[in-house]
Scaffold this active site. Structure first.
Site, short mmCIF file in Angstrom:
data_model
loop_
_atom_site.label_atom_id
_atom_site.label_comp_id
_atom_site.label_asym_id
_atom_site.label_seq_id
_atom_site.Cartn_x
_atom_site.Cartn_y
_atom_site.Cartn_z
N GLU A 39 0.86 -1.19 0.00
CA GLU A 39 0.00 0.00 0.00
C GLU A 39 0.89 1.24 0.00
OE1 GLU A 39 -2.74 0.83 3.21
OE2 GLU A 39 -3.70 2.40 2.01
N ASP A 91 9.32 8.30 0.50
CA ASP A 91 8.63 8.59 -0.75
C ASP A 91 8.61 7.31 -1.60
OD1 ASP A 91 8.05 9.29 -3.36
OD2 ASP A 91 9.38 11.02 -3.40
N ASP A 113 -2.70 12.01 -2.32
CA ASP A 113 -2.82 13.48 -2.24
C ASP A 113 -3.21 14.03 -3.61
OD1 ASP A 113 -2.12 13.70 0.45
OD2 ASP A 113 0.01 13.61 -0.01
N LYS A 117 -4.35 22.31 -6.68
CA LYS A 117 -4.00 23.54 -7.42
C LYS A 117 -3.26 23.18 -8.71
CE LYS A 117 -3.73 26.55 -3.44
NZ LYS A 117 -2.85 26.98 -2.38
N ASP A 149 -11.23 10.62 -4.39
CA ASP A 149 -12.50 11.37 -4.41
C ASP A 149 -12.33 12.68 -5.19
OD1 ASP A 149 -10.82 12.36 -2.44
OD2 ASP A 149 -12.46 13.05 -1.16
N THR A 186 -11.34 4.10 4.67
CA THR A 186 -10.21 4.78 5.31
C THR A 186 -10.63 6.16 5.80
OG1 THR A 186 -9.48 5.83 3.28
CG2 THR A 186 -8.57 3.63 3.75
N LYS A 187 -9.72 6.77 6.55
CA LYS A 187 -9.99 8.10 7.10
C LYS A 187 -10.33 9.10 5.98
CE LYS A 187 -7.35 11.64 9.52
NZ LYS A 187 -6.07 11.89 10.19
N GLU A 189 -11.36 8.48 2.93
CA GLU A 189 -12.61 8.17 2.23
C GLU A 189 -13.78 8.72 3.06
OE1 GLU A 189 -13.41 4.09 1.21
OE2 GLU A 189 -14.96 4.74 -0.19
C1 LIG Z 1 -4.84 11.95 1.54
S1 LIG Z 1 -3.78 10.87 2.47
C2 LIG Z 1 -4.63 9.28 2.39
C3 LIG Z 1 -4.22 8.34 3.48
C4 LIG Z 1 -4.95 7.00 3.51
N1 LIG Z 1 -4.62 6.19 2.35
C5 LIG Z 1 -6.44 7.18 3.62
O1 LIG Z 1 -7.15 6.85 2.64
O2 LIG Z 1 -6.89 7.63 4.69
C6 LIG Z 1 -2.41 10.63 1.36
C7 LIG Z 1 -1.28 9.88 1.98
O3 LIG Z 1 -0.27 9.67 0.98
C8 LIG Z 1 0.99 9.90 1.56
N2 LIG Z 1 1.94 10.23 0.48
C9 LIG Z 1 2.07 11.40 -0.16
N3 LIG Z 1 3.07 11.35 -1.06
C10 LIG Z 1 3.57 10.08 -0.99
C11 LIG Z 1 4.64 9.41 -1.64
N4 LIG Z 1 5.38 10.04 -2.56
N5 LIG Z 1 4.90 8.14 -1.30
C12 LIG Z 1 4.15 7.51 -0.36
N6 LIG Z 1 3.12 8.09 0.29
C13 LIG Z 1 2.84 9.36 -0.02
C14 LIG Z 1 0.74 11.04 2.54
O4 LIG Z 1 1.74 11.13 3.54
C15 LIG Z 1 -0.61 10.64 3.12
O5 LIG Z 1 -0.48 9.80 4.25
#
Ligand SMILES: C[S@@+](CC[C@H](N)C(=O)[O-])C[C@H]1O[C@@H](n2cnc3c(N)ncnc32)[C@H](O)[C@@H]1O
Length: 207
Positions: A39, A91, A113, A117, A149, A186-187, A189
């Site tokens: 994941e 990352d 993410d 923008k 979303d 998930t949070k 969602e």
């Molecule tokens: C909007 S959150 C969603 C978290 C979780 N999957 C959920 O649905 O609640 C996006 C997640 O992706 C992670 N993230 C952002 N860029 C990333 C990258 N380059 N590699 C791995 N994770 C990344 C962020 O730290 C964050 O925890």
């Protein structure tokens, strides 16, 4: 980060953590021959935890750069005695070379993410180039599942998938999937649904 999360990162890392040099696809004691899911962006680890509990014979790997989320997940792993999860803090794009080709049966990316923008769109993770790299990590018939979303990002991902010959959209070209029953809530969602957003699922299979 709370003190408990900081302590969890220090004390539980040897049991559950991967360094960038140790190889995410290295042997995980007890799970050498297990199916392996990855994941990317596990956040607080809701999906990893739920899937790992449901499939104790499978092994789950998570990558996320956000340390407090990793600390929170480590605490839950310890409290619930979960053994089939390993995580890396970093990352995903940078850590991809440490994953062996053809070593994964599933890759999940839930609510990445969106970088809404326009000037930040180039920071979006899910480009055709990255999908191609992910395809190399999947075994034949391995599956990639993405949910978001943000409709405009979802459309962009469908187009990137269409430009990735090694991955076949399970629903046909440029089509979204139904939300599968197995996908944990998930949070992010929950947040999207609270805001009235539509959720888009995208499912692909390695050719
Ligand atoms: C909007 S959150 C969603 C978290 C979780 N999957 C959920 O649905 O609640 C996006 C997640 O992706 C992670 N993230 C952002 N860029 C990333 C990258 N380059 N590699 C791995 N994770 C990344 C962020 O730290 C964050 O925890």
């Amino acid at each position: 980060m709370t003190n408990a999360q900081k302590r969890a990162l220090e004390e539980l890392w040897p049991a559950y953590g991967f360094g960038s040099d140790s190889g995410l696809a290295g042997q995980i004691a007890g799970y050498e021959n297990a199916e392996r899911s990855l994941e990317i962006g596990f956040g607080d680890g809701d999906a990893l935890l739920s899937l790992a509990k449901e499939h104790p014979m499978r092994c789950f790997i998570g990558i996320d750069p956000h340390r407090p989320g990793a600390g929170r997940l480590l605490l839950r792993l310890q409290q619930e005695g979960i053994e089939n999860i390993r995580i890396a803090i970093g990352d995903a794009a940078q850590l991809m070379p440490t994953i062996d080709p053809g070593s994964l049966s599933q890759i999940l990316i839930l609510f990445p993410d969106p970088w809404p923008k326009k000037r930040h769109h180039k920071r979006r993770l899910l480009t055709a180039d990255f999908l191609h790299i992910l395809s190399e990590k999947l075994q034949a018939q391995g599956r990639l599942h993405i949910a978001t979303d943000w409709q405009e990002y979802a459309d962009e991902i469908l187009t990137a998938l269409d430009a990735t010959p090694a991955l076949e959209n399970e629903e046909g070209r440029l089509a979204f999937s139904e939300r599968p029953d197995w996908r944990p809530l998930t949070k992010y969602e929950r947040r999207g649904l609270r805001l009235g957003h539509q959720v888009f699922d995208i499912a692909a299979i390695k050719r």
